[in-house]
Design an enzyme around this catalytic site. Structure first.
Site, PDB file in Angstrom:
ATOM      1  N   HIS A 104      10.855  -0.013  20.239  1.00  0.00           N
ATOM      2  CA  HIS A 104      12.206  -0.522  20.028  1.00  0.00           C
ATOM      3  C   HIS A 104      13.007   0.496  19.242  1.00  0.00           C
ATOM      4  O   HIS A 104      12.472   1.148  18.351  1.00  0.00           O
ATOM      5  CB  HIS A 104      12.173  -1.863  19.267  1.00  0.00           C
ATOM      6  CG  HIS A 104      13.421  -2.643  19.466  1.00  0.00           C
ATOM      7  ND1 HIS A 104      14.527  -2.437  18.694  1.00  0.00           N
ATOM      8  CD2 HIS A 104      13.750  -3.581  20.384  1.00  0.00           C
ATOM      9  CE1 HIS A 104      15.493  -3.237  19.126  1.00  0.00           C
ATOM     10  NE2 HIS A 104      15.048  -3.944  20.150  1.00  0.00           N
ATOM     11  N   ASP A 130      10.454  -8.291  25.298  1.00  0.00           N
ATOM     12  CA  ASP A 130      10.190  -8.382  26.738  1.00  0.00           C
ATOM     13  C   ASP A 130       8.708  -8.504  27.078  1.00  0.00           C
ATOM     14  O   ASP A 130       8.374  -8.812  28.219  1.00  0.00           O
ATOM     15  CB  ASP A 130      10.761  -7.151  27.447  1.00  0.00           C
ATOM     16  CG  ASP A 130      12.271  -7.194  27.459  1.00  0.00           C
ATOM     17  OD1 ASP A 130      12.809  -8.215  27.904  1.00  0.00           O
ATOM     18  OD2 ASP A 130      12.904  -6.231  26.998  1.00  0.00           O
TER      19      ASP A 130
HETATM   20  C1  COA Z   1      12.999   0.587  23.895  1.00  0.00           C
HETATM   21  C2  COA Z   1      13.031   2.097  24.080  1.00  0.00           C
HETATM   22  C3  COA Z   1      13.984   2.426  25.241  1.00  0.00           C
HETATM   23  C4  COA Z   1      13.558   2.719  22.796  1.00  0.00           C
HETATM   24  O1  COA Z   1      13.701   4.050  23.066  1.00  0.00           O
HETATM   25  P1  COA Z   1      14.128   5.157  21.997  1.00  0.00           P
HETATM   26  O2  COA Z   1      14.530   4.544  20.728  1.00  0.00           O
HETATM   27  O3  COA Z   1      15.096   6.027  22.697  1.00  0.00           O
HETATM   28  O4  COA Z   1      12.764   5.888  21.720  1.00  0.00           O
HETATM   29  P2  COA Z   1      12.272   7.178  22.477  1.00  0.00           P
HETATM   30  O5  COA Z   1      12.446   6.993  23.951  1.00  0.00           O
HETATM   31  O6  COA Z   1      12.959   8.348  21.855  1.00  0.00           O
HETATM   32  O7  COA Z   1      10.728   7.157  22.122  1.00  0.00           O
HETATM   33  C5  COA Z   1      10.173   7.717  20.926  1.00  0.00           C
HETATM   34  C6  COA Z   1       8.721   8.110  21.202  1.00  0.00           C
HETATM   35  O8  COA Z   1       7.943   6.937  21.433  1.00  0.00           O
HETATM   36  C7  COA Z   1       7.390   6.962  22.742  1.00  0.00           C
HETATM   37  N1  COA Z   1       7.566   5.635  23.330  1.00  0.00           N
HETATM   38  C8  COA Z   1       8.594   4.785  23.106  1.00  0.00           C
HETATM   39  N2  COA Z   1       8.410   3.653  23.780  1.00  0.00           N
HETATM   40  C9  COA Z   1       7.257   3.812  24.447  1.00  0.00           C
HETATM   41  C10 COA Z   1       6.547   2.968  25.317  1.00  0.00           C
HETATM   42  N3  COA Z   1       7.005   1.771  25.640  1.00  0.00           N
HETATM   43  N4  COA Z   1       5.377   3.404  25.831  1.00  0.00           N
HETATM   44  C11 COA Z   1       4.901   4.629  25.506  1.00  0.00           C
HETATM   45  N5  COA Z   1       5.541   5.467  24.672  1.00  0.00           N
HETATM   46  C12 COA Z   1       6.708   5.067  24.162  1.00  0.00           C
HETATM   47  C13 COA Z   1       8.228   7.960  23.520  1.00  0.00           C
HETATM   48  O9  COA Z   1       7.533   8.535  24.603  1.00  0.00           O
HETATM   49  C14 COA Z   1       8.539   8.960  22.454  1.00  0.00           C
HETATM   50  O10 COA Z   1       7.406   9.761  22.217  1.00  0.00           O
HETATM   51  P3  COA Z   1       7.545  11.339  22.040  1.00  0.00           P
HETATM   52  O11 COA Z   1       8.386  11.484  20.800  1.00  0.00           O
HETATM   53  O12 COA Z   1       6.136  11.781  21.906  1.00  0.00           O
HETATM   54  O13 COA Z   1       8.248  11.828  23.266  1.00  0.00           O
HETATM   55  C15 COA Z   1      11.604   2.622  24.384  1.00  0.00           C
HETATM   56  O14 COA Z   1      10.727   2.221  23.351  1.00  0.00           O
HETATM   57  C16 COA Z   1      11.091   2.187  25.732  1.00  0.00           C
HETATM   58  O15 COA Z   1      11.371   2.864  26.738  1.00  0.00           O
HETATM   59  N6  COA Z   1      10.328   1.053  25.794  1.00  0.00           N
HETATM   60  C17 COA Z   1       9.884   0.525  27.057  1.00  0.00           C
HETATM   61  C18 COA Z   1      11.000  -0.276  27.708  1.00  0.00           C
HETATM   62  C19 COA Z   1      11.221  -1.580  27.008  1.00  0.00           C
HETATM   63  O16 COA Z   1      10.299  -2.300  26.703  1.00  0.00           O
HETATM   64  N7  COA Z   1      12.505  -1.899  26.797  1.00  0.00           N
HETATM   65  C20 COA Z   1      12.898  -3.143  26.179  1.00  0.00           C
HETATM   66  C21 COA Z   1      13.456  -2.917  24.815  1.00  0.00           C
HETATM   67  S1  COA Z   1      13.739  -4.460  23.983  1.00  0.00           S
END
Ligand code: COA
Length: 372
Positions: free
Chosen positions: A257, A308
């Site tokens: 998140h 989710d």
């Molecule tokens: C929610 C979300 C978009 C937040 O993204 P964000 O704040 O931009 O975080 P980032 O995408 O920069 O991720 C940070 C790190 O954690 C990792 N990470 C984040 N969510 C992850 C996940 N669900 N599974 C695996 N790795 C994950 C990323 O790969 C990244 O690692 P790195 O620094 O080694 O590249 C992200 O956690 C995600 O894609 N989750 C899955 C989708 C989801 O469940 N969305 C609903 C949100 S309520």
């Protein structure tokens, strides 16, 4: 400043939702989400979000009556939904129907605060019916008309399934609607506020929000979670499958998140509800698999389940088709979107940020066509 993804950027003042991502606190108008999940109803939360305080008994009854009455949708919208029923996914149908509902709205282009409050209630009622009616239409079943005397959760399950749902399922959906109702400046709410800040209408703002919620990094994650659970298929395959996904650097949907570094407080309730529903179902497989996935992702990636993750197994066990999971998120979040749109209108200024330019240095020559 972190430019990518506007992380930690404060982009609006709002009195609707407070989140402390380090302490795992979420509150609507200052009231803790755990208390609301235990004691409140979706309609009460709608009033709280729109009006800024809990309703008195008569105000709550009036809100229930208003939302109930607004669940009726015009016949032309039902015909329009029927015309989409063979091709459009439910989320596409919902986005398109909300846009179309603006043409049929009795308040039309009236942008007065009173008309916008009515539109907030009307859209909240109508969206539930659009989702249920579209599901019936695509299954080739007769649309079940709304019953204004029922609660929103009760009536949605009845309009979907064609009969009164068990009270345990109604309460589970009601709590899920409470938990999803608002979440500060999440991507879809931000989209709604950006649209509203141009002084565009409420239906346009909500249409923007639905399009934004649809993506798998936002509301679309719950459907993706169920797809993953089905692909894995059995408890004994979870470990190898999840480890392989992590090794391929795939995202595990339903984890992580932007704001919470601790457990998402909504996930706490959804996990418990998923467990309870599993224990009274024919199989606990979907809950057991979810729990094992959570253990692995916690241990390997230090990532927590978000809203989710357990909503996927919960909704599936309640008999809701996977591609209705995200539309159901919208059925709840409409309350938050409209509260934010009302707040935006009340203190409006155009939202127009800047971009850090990274293109070719200025000035570049304009090369004539023959010389390119
Ligand atoms: C929610 C979300 C978009 C937040 O993204 P964000 O704040 O931009 O975080 P980032 O995408 O920069 O991720 C940070 C790190 O954690 C990792 N990470 C984040 N969510 C992850 C996940 N669900 N599974 C695996 N790795 C994950 C990323 O790969 C990244 O690692 P790195 O620094 O080694 O590249 C992200 O956690 C995600 O894609 N989750 C899955 C989708 C989801 O469940 N969305 C609903 C949100 S309520």
């Amino acid at each position: 400043m972190q430019v990518q993804g506007l992380e930690d950027v404060v982009a609006a003042e709002s009195s609707i939702c407070f989140i402390d991502g380090d302490k795992g606190i979420l509150s609507y108008r200052g009231i803790d989400i755990h208390e609301l999940a235990r004691k409140s109803t979706f309609e009460e939360v709608c009033f709280l979000l729109w009006e800024g305080r809990l309703p008195a008994r008569e105000e709550l009854a009036a809100t229930q009556r208003e939302i109930g009455a607004e669940r009726a949708i015009p016949g032309e919208i039902l015909s329009f939904l029927a015309s989409l029923a063979r091709t459009a996914a439910p989320m596409e149908a919902l986005r398109t129907a909300v846009s179309a509902l603006s043409a049929a709205d009795p308040d039309g282009a009236d942008m007065s605060p009173a008309a916008n409050r009515r539109k907030a209630r009307r859209l909240t009622g109508q969206i539930g019916t659009v989702v249920a009616a579209y599901e019936r239409l695509r299954r080739g079943q007769a649309v079940v008309p709304p019953d204004p005397g029922r609660s929103h959760a009760d009536d949605i399950l009845r309009m979907l399934g064609g009969q009164t749902a068990p009270s345990s399922a109604v309460r589970a959906l009601d709590i899920a609607l409470i938990l999803h109702a608002d979440h500060e400046l999440n991507a879809s709410t931000f989209a709604a506020r950006v649209t509203a800040a141009t002084l565009s209408d409420m239906h346009s703002a909500v249409t923007s929000a639905i399009g934004t919620l649809k993506g798998p990094l936002h509301g679309g994650a719950n459907e993706a979670v169920l797809q993953m659970l089905r692909e894995i298929g059995s408890l004994d395959r979870v470990d190898a499958d999840i480890r392989a996904r992590l090794a391929r650097k795939e995202r595990i949907m339903g984890f992580g998140h932007r704001v919470y570094s601790t457990e998402d407080p909504r996930a706490t309730h959804l996990r418990e509800m998923s467990r309870q529903v599993a224990e009274s179902s024919a199989t606990t497989l979907w809950y057991d698999m979810s729990q094992r996935i959570e253990q692995i992702v916690n241990a390997e990636k230090k990532l927590n389940a978000n809203v989710d993750f357990y909503s996927a197994s919960l909704y599936f066990m309640l008999g809701i088709p996977p591609d209705l999971f995200t539309p159901l998120f919208a059925v709840s979040r409409i309350s938050g979107w409209t509260a934010h749109v009302l707040e935006q209108y009340a203190h409006n200024r155009l939202i127009r940020p800047r971009a850090e330019y990274t293109g070719p240095s200025y000035p570049q020559p304009y090369v004539p066509m023959d010389a390119r």
